[in-house]
Design an enzyme around this catalytic site. Structure first.
Site, PDB file in Angstrom:
ATOM      1  N   SER A  84       0.842  -1.198   0.000  1.00 37.65           N
ATOM      2  CA  SER A  84       0.000   0.000   0.000  1.00 37.65           C
ATOM      3  C   SER A  84       0.880   1.253   0.000  1.00 37.65           C
ATOM      4  CB  SER A  84      -0.972  -0.052   1.186  1.00 37.65           C
ATOM      5  OG  SER A  84      -2.057   0.816   0.981  1.00 37.65           O
ATOM      6  N   HIS A 235      -7.286  -6.067  -0.359  1.00 38.79           N
ATOM      7  CA  HIS A 235      -6.134  -5.180  -0.220  1.00 38.79           C
ATOM      8  C   HIS A 235      -5.160  -5.681   0.840  1.00 38.79           C
ATOM      9  CE1 HIS A 235      -3.852  -1.529  -0.609  1.00 38.79           C
ATOM     10  NE2 HIS A 235      -4.073  -1.170   0.640  1.00 38.79           N
TER      11      HIS A 235
END
Length: 254
Positions: A84, A235
């Site tokens: 991320s 994610h």
């Protein structure tokens, strides 16, 4: 700049960088699994954990802080793994100083400009009164008004700790004020430079962070790139599918 870090294992150096609002512990399971293959430097990203905050806070200054850390550790060349925001920082490091980066692994992020995705999280964090807060459950109840996902709330609450000064109250283990003020800098596209070294993007099959339309911006910066998709992962792919994630990393780093 001071970067807080843990070291695990022996071998070729690998720096691992976590995402927004996290700490080095978020990827410790992955670091341990790779520590028989690499000497892993598991860092708190700038403005997170016990690392200090560069001014101004941008992808470039965060990357420069990690490069300074590498200098201090005597690392002339190293590999990178970032998830991320950590992936954004890792990409920026490789783009700024590509001769030092051996291999680059980017977990579920692209080098593109993103829209604001964390406003509700930031609002929820600001609603918690750290002076009068009694316990984590009370903080969770406040966050519930802004964040439906219990996993995300749990992730954030890992960074809630008792304040050392003053003796009462709590504090976040990230620089919330500066992250909030500079949030737009963190979601910008990466520098339009190039990294010729081996690059791997690991993408969650259920995530919407890396999309087909991002391909031109990826290949223009990373010509020697491969992509692996972990099906049925979002994610947080490194936590949801840790075994698959580790195997992909091991194979690439080998």
């Amino acid at each position: 700049m001071t970067i807080s870090y843990q070291v695990l294992g022996q071998g070729k150096p690998l720096i691992i960088i976590h995402g927004l609002f996290g700490t080095s512990d978020n990827l410790k399971q992955i670091a341990k699994a790779l520590s028989d293959q690499c000497k892993v430097y598991l860092i708190d990203a700038p403005a997170h954990g016990d690392s200090t905050t560069p001014s101004p806070l941008t992808l470039t200054t965060m990357a420069q802080a990690v490069l300074q850390f590498a200098d201090e550790q005597g690392l002339n060349q190293f590999s990178l793994l970032g998830h991320s925001l950590g992936g954004k920082i890792a990409m920026e490091i490789a783009l700024l100083d590509n001769s030092r980066v051996d291999r680059l692994i980017v977990a579920d992020i692209a080098p593109v400009q993103y829209t604001r995705r964390h406003d509700n999280i930031i609002q929820g964090l600001n609603e918690i009164n750290l002076v009068t807060l009694e316990n984590r459950q009370q903080a969770n109840e406040t966050l519930t008004q802004y964040i439906d996902d219990a996993g995300v709330r749990g992730f954030l609450l890992k960074s809630l700790t008792r304040a050392e000064k003053p003796a009462t109250g709590w504090r976040w283990r990230f620089d919330l004020q500066v992250l909030q003020q500079n949030y737009d800098n963190l979601i910008k596209g990466n520098s339009e430079l190039s990294f010729p070294g081996p690059t791997l993007f690991i993408v969650g099959g259920n995530s919407n962070y890396v999309l087909p339309e991002h391909k031109p911006q990826i290949v223009s910066r990373f010509a020697n790139v491969n992509v692996k998709v972990i099906q049925n992962a979002g994610h947080w792919l490194h936590a949801e599918k840790a075994t698959a994630f580790v195997k992909i990393c091991r194979d690439f780093l080998a």
